[in-house]
Design a protein around this motif. Structure first.
Motif, PDB file in Angstrom:
ATOM      1  N   TRP A 165       0.835  -1.194   0.000  1.00 22.58           N
ATOM      2  CA  TRP A 165       0.000   0.000   0.000  1.00 22.58           C
ATOM      3  C   TRP A 165       0.872   1.248   0.000  1.00 22.58           C
ATOM      4  O   TRP A 165       1.973   1.266   0.577  1.00 22.58           O
ATOM      5  N   VAL A 166       0.364   2.309  -0.622  1.00 28.36           N
ATOM      6  CA  VAL A 166       0.978   3.633  -0.498  1.00 28.36           C
ATOM      7  C   VAL A 166       0.404   4.278   0.757  1.00 28.36           C
ATOM      8  O   VAL A 166      -0.814   4.350   0.930  1.00 28.36           O
ATOM      9  N   ARG A 205      -1.318  -0.579 -11.088  1.00 24.62           N
ATOM     10  CA  ARG A 205      -2.371  -0.910 -12.052  1.00 24.62           C
ATOM     11  C   ARG A 205      -3.703  -0.543 -11.407  1.00 24.62           C
ATOM     12  O   ARG A 205      -3.846  -0.575 -10.182  1.00 24.62           O
ATOM     13  N   PRO A 206      -4.686  -0.169 -12.205  1.00 22.20           N
ATOM     14  CA  PRO A 206      -5.980   0.242 -11.638  1.00 22.20           C
ATOM     15  C   PRO A 206      -6.661  -0.917 -10.914  1.00 22.20           C
ATOM     16  O   PRO A 206      -6.567  -2.070 -11.341  1.00 22.20           O
ATOM     17  N   LEU A 263      -4.508   6.410  -2.457  1.00 21.30           N
ATOM     18  CA  LEU A 263      -4.577   5.826  -3.801  1.00 21.30           C
ATOM     19  C   LEU A 263      -5.185   4.427  -3.781  1.00 21.30           C
ATOM     20  O   LEU A 263      -4.678   3.485  -4.412  1.00 21.30           O
ATOM     21  N   GLN A 264      -6.294   4.282  -3.061  1.00 19.98           N
ATOM     22  CA  GLN A 264      -6.900   2.962  -2.922  1.00 19.98           C
ATOM     23  C   GLN A 264      -7.555   2.477  -4.213  1.00 19.98           C
ATOM     24  O   GLN A 264      -7.894   1.286  -4.314  1.00 19.98           O
ATOM     25  N   ASP A 265      -7.709   3.346  -5.198  1.00 24.17           N
ATOM     26  CA  ASP A 265      -8.239   2.917  -6.495  1.00 24.17           C
ATOM     27  C   ASP A 265      -7.141   2.333  -7.383  1.00 24.17           C
ATOM     28  O   ASP A 265      -7.404   1.926  -8.519  1.00 24.17           O
ATOM     29  N   TRP A 266      -5.913   2.313  -6.869  1.00 24.09           N
ATOM     30  CA  TRP A 266      -4.776   1.780  -7.615  1.00 24.09           C
ATOM     31  C   TRP A 266      -4.093   0.699  -6.774  1.00 24.09           C
ATOM     32  O   TRP A 266      -4.003   0.818  -5.556  1.00 24.09           O
ATOM     33  N   SER A 308      -8.528  -2.518   4.335  1.00 24.83           N
ATOM     34  CA  SER A 308      -8.058  -1.173   4.653  1.00 24.83           C
ATOM     35  C   SER A 308      -9.231  -0.274   5.009  1.00 24.83           C
ATOM     36  O   SER A 308     -10.266  -0.299   4.345  1.00 24.83           O
ATOM     37  N   PRO A 309      -9.110   0.552   6.080  1.00 24.61           N
ATOM     38  CA  PRO A 309     -10.168   1.489   6.441  1.00 24.61           C
ATOM     39  C   PRO A 309     -10.431   2.479   5.309  1.00 24.61           C
ATOM     40  O   PRO A 309      -9.521   2.843   4.599  1.00 24.61           O
TER      41      PRO A 309
END
Length: 309
Positions: A165-166, A205-206, A263-266, A308-309
């Motif tokens: 994760w970022v 990646r998405p 950046l949870q969409d990635w 992840s929250p």
């Protein structure tokens, strides 16, 4: 038996490139190793190593002997391992190599339980963030967090898959702004994992699998590069920048509000795995089997990633 012992010492010295390393691996003194090599050289009537003050290399006679010696030692070890597996409990010295932070966080708390289950196995645990060939370190089992190893001569036993994760601290996000696209990271302070000056680009990646974008590579830079995850974690909590770390390593700090997953969409790609690496010839070793069977499921349980929250 002396001849077998001499061959074993010869093989380890050739494999490790050092009499001292062979002595540590075999629990001998350096003088004992030197004497056994000398006895073998006397028997074959030729010098097996070209020696210098800093290293040893195989001589032409050593090159001619090493293949057969390795085959003999491997055959004996496999035969004895099978017999021990059938007739006895795991015992003896077992050398384990693991990354520093991982070993301290996850391996150390399990050692007492392993000893209670296998009191005749003496663990020798070395922690090192630099990956080294197990054949050169003398490790019986090497734990590594990485992509699937391309070590064709090693068994790679998967223990867990580790998404990355970022993350950044709330204070840093308030000051720098929260990125909505990975490209924005190239203009932000990022904390990199790797040897100093040799950090790799971050790849994404998405999360939407139907997206036309397959892999996006982002070159990052920032105030810190380290080969130790805990150093990067501490720096991120202290607000120095964004970093990428295994989810199992940061999820408690996210739950406590010290960090945020951005950046949870990635998805950071590729996922990495936790692997136990050992030589195929050690597959029948009761001590290696006991280690993998004891630590494997317990580490997998400890590394379960919560949503992840």
């Amino acid at each position: 038996m002396d001849r077998i012992s001499h061959l074993r010492v010869f093989v380890e010295a050739a494999r490790l490139g050092s009499f001292s390393a062979a002595a540590r691996k075999l629990d001998l003194t350096r003088d004992q190793v030197s004497k056994q090599i000398a006895a073998l050289e006397s028997e074959v009537g030729a010098s097996l190593f070209a020696r210098s003050t800093r290293s040893i290399t195989l001589s032409s006679a050593g090159e001619a002997l090493i293949g057969r010696a390795e085959a003999i030692v491997t055959m004996i070890d496999e035969a004895l391992g099978e017999l021990r597996g059938l007739s006895g409990a795991p015992r003896g010295s077992l050398r384990v190599n693991a990354p520093m932070s991982f070993g301290q966080r996850y391996l150390a708390p399990l050692v007492a339980g392993f000893y209670a289950a296998y009191p005749e196995v003496q663990l020798r645990i070395d922690l090192d963030d630099r990956f080294a060939d197990p054949a050169k370190t003398g490790a019986d089992v090497t734990l590594r967090i990485a992509q699937l190893p391309e070590q064709l001569d090693l068994v790679a036993r998967p223990i867990a898959i580790a998404p990355r994760w970022v993350i950044a601290s709330p204070a840093h996000l308030a000051a720098a702004g929260e990125p909505t696209h990975p490209d924005q990271l190239s203009r932000l302070a990022c904390l990199q994992y790797g040897e100093a000056g040799a950090a790799l680009p971050w790849q994404f990646r998405p999360a939407d699998m139907e997206s036309a974008i397959k892999v996006l590579s982002v070159t990052t830079r920032g105030p810190l590069c380290s080969n130790n995850g805990d150093v990067l974690l501490r720096a991120a909590i202290d607000g120095l920048g964004f970093t990428v770390l295994p989810a199992f390593m940061v999820q408690d700090d996210i739950a406590a509000g010290r960090l945020r997953h951005v950046l949870q969409d990635w998805l950071v790609t590729p996922d990495i795995g936790v692997f136990a690496l050992y030589a195929s010839s050690a597959r029948s070793s009761p001590a290696v089997r006991a280690f993998v069977e004891f630590f494997g499921p317990r580490l997998a349980e400890a590394l379960v990633v919560k949503r992840s929250p």
